[in-house]
Motif scaffolding. Sequence first.
Motif, PDB file in Angstrom:
ATOM      1  N   UNK A  73      -0.925   0.311   2.224  1.00 27.20           N
ATOM      2  CA  UNK A  73      -0.306  -0.886   2.562  1.00 27.20           C
ATOM      3  C   UNK A  73      -0.486  -2.251   1.571  1.00 27.20           C
ATOM      4  N   UNK A  74       0.469  -2.366   0.841  1.00 25.78           N
ATOM      5  CA  UNK A  74       0.431  -3.313  -0.409  1.00 25.78           C
ATOM      6  C   UNK A  74       0.695  -4.634   0.228  1.00 25.78           C
ATOM      7  N   UNK A  75      -0.054  -5.520   0.007  1.00 23.51           N
ATOM      8  CA  UNK A  75       0.158  -7.049   0.281  1.00 23.51           C
ATOM      9  C   UNK A  75      -0.229  -6.985   1.711  1.00 23.51           C
ATOM     10  N   UNK A  76      -1.252  -6.657   2.251  1.00 25.75           N
ATOM     11  CA  UNK A  76      -1.584  -6.175   3.707  1.00 25.75           C
ATOM     12  C   UNK A  76      -1.963  -7.508   4.450  1.00 25.75           C
ATOM     13  N   UNK A  77      -2.338  -8.543   3.718  1.00 20.78           N
ATOM     14  CA  UNK A  77      -2.991  -9.951   4.533  1.00 20.78           C
ATOM     15  C   UNK A  77      -3.927  -9.714   5.370  1.00 20.78           C
ATOM     16  N   UNK A  78      -3.622 -10.193   6.720  1.00 23.41           N
ATOM     17  CA  UNK A  78      -4.568 -10.164   7.791  1.00 23.41           C
ATOM     18  C   UNK A  78      -4.686  -8.628   8.571  1.00 23.41           C
TER      19      UNK A  78
END
Length: 258
Positions: A73-78
């Motif tokens: 998951x690229x750019x998964x944030x929180x």
Amino acid sequence: MTRPPQGPDDAAHGVRLFDDVRPDETDRAYLPGMSSAWKMPWYDVQSWWRRAGRLHRRTVELAGIAPGQRVLDVGCGTGNLSLAVLRAVPDAAVTGLDPDGAALRRAARKARRRRVGRRGSLTLVRGFADRLPAPDAGVDHVLSSPALHHVPMDEKRRFAAELVRVLRPGGTATVADLDAPGHGGGHGGHGSHGHEQHGHGHGGRGHHREIGANQHRDDNADGGIQRLLTDAGLVDAREVGRATFMDTPVMWVQARRP
């Protein structure tokens, strides 16, 4: 690719944290969640209010993840999309990548509260999309929830090249992003809607400069994501879903490694 240095590890819950930021990358800019770091305590509240979970569930549905598969998951944030994967496919092996260390720590706390790891696993890595934390041909699926419109084209091209490297033959990339203004048409099916402002892009160790959230959205016009993935060497790039949230068109594009 070398394995990122290990950080705190909670084996009981299958949640691991790593840092893959090099010393020469400490001042790289990134877009914090909600466009400003000080707003992060409200990030998940806003995601809930905007019903962004619909977007995440639709992304997982379109990806078609099978039990036991490896997901990045690229750019998964929180961690909302990563956790949506594990809700749908509890024994998946999920890695979330983001430059925002505070967001990743929040993701880890949420995952532990939900007892992630009883069947699958979640690894969270602080790092950048142009150096994905996976070995060659080591991933079945790469997912990205609205993020590409945050980064310039040269970084997008490096990310697309990394997709080709890390996906196994037959593996798929499923990218959700904003369509360009004035390009609300498209092809493919329709999905549930939702959009949250992610902290995606590139960042440093406690330092950042903010980037305009949508300044690269025009790159997506007229099949821009499809061209990006095709030029990198992926095949069958096509729009597979479309939705609208708060008058913002969101599209899903999918491609596979031959």
